[in-house]
Write a protein that holds these residues in place. Structure first.
Motif, short mmCIF file in Angstrom:
data_model
loop_
_atom_site.label_atom_id
_atom_site.label_comp_id
_atom_site.label_asym_id
_atom_site.label_seq_id
_atom_site.Cartn_x
_atom_site.Cartn_y
_atom_site.Cartn_z
N SER A 199 -10.64 -1.89 3.30
CA SER A 199 -11.09 -1.25 2.08
C SER A 199 -12.52 -1.27 2.19
O SER A 199 -13.33 -2.38 2.13
CB SER A 199 -10.57 -2.07 1.11
N THR A 256 3.06 0.21 -1.46
CA THR A 256 1.92 -1.04 -1.54
C THR A 256 2.46 -2.23 -2.42
O THR A 256 1.72 -2.88 -3.02
CB THR A 256 0.79 -0.65 -1.65
N ASP A 316 0.28 6.57 -1.90
CA ASP A 316 0.58 5.42 -2.30
C ASP A 316 1.34 5.13 -3.37
O ASP A 316 1.12 5.65 -4.61
CB ASP A 316 -0.69 4.35 -2.44
N GLU A 324 2.70 -1.60 3.12
CA GLU A 324 1.53 -2.29 3.10
C GLU A 324 2.03 -3.61 2.72
O GLU A 324 2.51 -3.97 1.66
CB GLU A 324 0.49 -1.81 2.15
N TRP A 374 -4.04 -5.04 4.53
CA TRP A 374 -5.18 -4.96 4.02
C TRP A 374 -6.25 -5.99 4.18
O TRP A 374 -6.06 -7.12 4.28
CB TRP A 374 -4.67 -5.03 2.44
N ASN A 375 -7.54 -5.38 4.41
CA ASN A 375 -8.69 -6.32 4.62
C ASN A 375 -9.87 -5.80 3.88
O ASN A 375 -9.98 -4.51 3.38
CB ASN A 375 -9.07 -6.14 6.05
N HIS A 414 -5.94 -1.94 8.00
CA HIS A 414 -6.52 -1.10 6.55
C HIS A 414 -7.70 -1.79 6.40
O HIS A 414 -7.62 -2.92 5.93
CB HIS A 414 -5.64 -0.83 5.51
N ILE A 436 -2.10 -9.05 2.55
CA ILE A 436 -3.44 -9.54 2.95
C ILE A 436 -3.53 -10.80 3.93
O ILE A 436 -3.40 -11.96 3.50
CB ILE A 436 -4.39 -9.62 1.86
N SER A 473 1.42 -2.07 7.77
CA SER A 473 -0.04 -2.06 7.63
C SER A 473 -0.70 -3.41 6.71
O SER A 473 0.29 -3.88 6.00
CB SER A 473 -0.83 -0.95 6.82
N ARG A 524 1.51 -5.71 -1.53
CA ARG A 524 0.07 -5.82 -1.59
C ARG A 524 -0.33 -5.67 -3.02
O ARG A 524 -0.62 -6.53 -3.90
CB ARG A 524 -0.57 -5.13 -0.46
N ASP A 525 -0.70 -4.38 -3.48
CA ASP A 525 -1.40 -4.28 -4.53
C ASP A 525 -0.35 -4.49 -5.77
O ASP A 525 -0.95 -4.98 -6.69
CB ASP A 525 -1.85 -2.59 -4.73
N GLN A 571 -12.78 2.56 -1.90
CA GLN A 571 -12.56 1.67 -3.05
C GLN A 571 -13.42 2.36 -3.93
O GLN A 571 -14.66 2.49 -3.93
CB GLN A 571 -12.61 0.29 -2.67
#
Lengths: 279, 265
Positions: B95, B10, B218, B44, B73-74, B93, B47, B71, B13-14, B137
């Protein structure tokens, strides 16, 4: 109650450091409130003339058995190992030796299993588990710690850098300079509603400050908050347009947008749309 | 035989949410190509709701990938999910904030609202034929019976996996073990673990979760991510290799380390 021994000054490379720095470090450990301070015989001799060394201990003179675990223990059923050790009819202290990623975890788990005495060091100096991480983890679990002043950890980190010549990485847990910097709009919005949403503990607890920065991941509330901080008047419409400019600029420059740059963006926008900005 | 463990990267993303880390489309694509070649189970990629620029990069990544699942992220929001439809990813995905703190102070809603909204968002994506995964989350501070009831409905909706997110990095190995074991008692859905390094235990907590039965982990390259970062892929694969089989293994991952470092920093 848990007994905490700090072993940073048990490091041989610190024995060669400047004596004033070593003395300051010792004082800061006292202010933090650890139970014992483990020293090399050289540092013990160095400080002895000037200080009442009531909390000092030399490793060879510890009154209990010191269990020293490597990282391999974490791959096993370490809980069972701990339980059988804790059944022994003698006093035990626990520390890790170069356990890397598992140092803090193994130490915290020793307490979770019923242990009551641990040895750590600031930034993991000498291969022990990092004191700052272990303390905050135990604090978070509600472990029976004596009152400790965590705000002293910053000063200990600063002195650690001076003593060792090492630099604390900006994202180092607890002590890093940038761990309370936030850019994500979702996170800033959550923190403004309740800091607990996206922070493990308030920055003030460890003598740090929160910083909101603007960039690609910014949201409306983050921009509103920043404009308020800078005492700039704005409308919702203006904020929305500004958010687009911030994100475009951040992506173009591949970095965050500073306060001065924000002001310039706002000015540029005002000139284009002839909206009023006061500040 | 060693147990299997699937890695989701990720970083894009993250990882990128870390302040001062802003990856260009070229960097993101370059990293995705490498991650895909290395054989990560899932990447991932970003977004989609962030805007056209993000969607364009995700579309390019999907276009070049050979083996990894991509994937996106939403938030638990149909508008976000509609943006994801535009990218046609392998996995959507969603959250879902699950702790009472987040539900009451951030969403200003109730547990039953969360449950209903989650179900309707998941159905929305499932009806379009997408594989859906759900992230809990702030699972570390959530009520376990609430998590169990959400997981049961997700299993009915054939969600492919549930991710336990230690959003503020406060899990310890013991609390992670209990969380995973508790959820495993209620469901046989695939469980993922997403950790943060606030207390210096991101890799240890992820490893203990995997030891306790979580199948997906992850990671981010160099542990980049919010605050003190995420679970570092290099550290984790090196540590977990004696117990688990996963792709990429530590050695091939390390061989790309220098190249990836140049690309990110």
């Amino acid at each position: 109650m848990i007994t905490i021994t700090d072993a940073t000054l048990n490091s041989s490379r610190i024995s060669r450091a400047d004596s004033d720095l070593v003395a300051s470090f010792y004082q800061e450990l006292l202010s933090l409130g650890v139970d014992r301070i483990m020293l090399t015989p050289e540092i013990h001799a160095l400080l002895k003339g000037n200080y009442e060394l009531s909390k000092a201990v030399i490793k060879q003179e510890m009154g209990e058995i010191l269990i020293s675990a490597s990282g391999k223990l974490f791959l096993q059923d370490y809980v069972s190992v701990y339980q059988s050790l804790l059944l022994l009819p003698c006093e035990l202290s626990f520390c890790t030796k170069n356990a890397g990623y598992a140092g803090t975890a193994l130490t915290v788990e020793w307490i979770a299993a019923g242990g009551s005495s641990i040895v750590c060091s600031v930034m993991g100096e000498g291969g022990y588990a990092p004191l700052e991480e272990v303390l905050l983890a135990l604090h978070g679990c509600g472990a029976p710690l004596k009152p400790l002043d965590f705000t002293r950890l910053k000063a200990l980190g600063f002195l650690y850098e001076k003593l060792t010549g090492n630099t604390i990485p900006p994202h180092k847990p607890i002590l890093g300079d940038r761990i309370f910097e936030v850019e994500s709009g979702i996170h800033i919005d959550g923190i403004l509603k309740n800091h607990r949403n996206y922070e493990p503990f308030p920055p003030e607890l460890v003598g740090a400050k929160r910083l909101f920065s603007l960039g690609k991941f910014s949201g409306m509330n983050a921009v509103r908050q920043k404009l308020q901080e800078l005492k700039l008047a704005y409308s919702d419409q203006e904020t929305e347009a500004l958010l687009c400019l911030i994100r475009e600029k951040a992506m173009r420059d591949q970095r965050n947008v500073s306060d001065i740059e924000l002001y310039l963006l706002l000015k540029e926008q005002r000139e284009e749309s002839s909206l009023e900005v006061t500040g | 035989m060693k147990k299997k463990c699937f890695l989701t990267d990720t970083t894009l993303r993250d990882g990128e949410q870390s302040p001062r880390l802003c990856l260009s489309p070229g960097q993101k694509k370059g990293l995705a190509v490498m991650l895909d070649q290395l054989g990560f189970y899932q990447i991932e990629a970003g977004i989609p709701a962030m805007g056209t620029f993000e969607k364009d990069i995700i579309l390019e990544i999907i276009d070049v990938r050979k083996q990894s699942k991509i994937s996106v992220w939403n938030r638990m929001d149909k508008t976000d999910i509609r943006h994801s439809f535009d990218c046609n990813p392998d996995v959507i995905h969603i959250s879902v904030p699950v702790s009472d703190g987040m539900i009451y102070t951030m969403l200003r809603q109730s547990r039953s609202w969360v449950s209903k909204t989650m179900n309707s968002c998941v159905s929305f994506a499932r009806e379009q034929g997408y594989e859906v995964s759900v992230g809990f989350q702030d699972a570390s501070r959530a009520d376990i019976s609430f998590l169990a009831s959400l997981t049961e409905s997700l299993q009915r909706m054939q969600v492919s996996s549930v991710r336990i997110a230690d959003t503020v990095g406060i899990l310890t190995p013991t609390t992670a073990r209990k969380l995973v074991c508790n959820l495993k008692e209620h469901t046989d859905i695939l469980l993922g673990i997403h950790t943060h390094n606030d207390l210096g235990m991101a890799e240890a907590v992820a490893l203990e979760a995997a030891k306790s039965g979580a199948e997906l982990v992850d990671v981010t390259l160099f542990g980049v991510g919010e605050r003190a970062g995420n679970c570092d892929s290099f550290v984790f694969t090196k540590a977990a290799e004696p117990l688990f089989d996963f792709f990429p293994a530590y050695q091939p991952l390390m061989e790309s380390e220098a190249k990836m470092r140049r690309l990110i920093f």
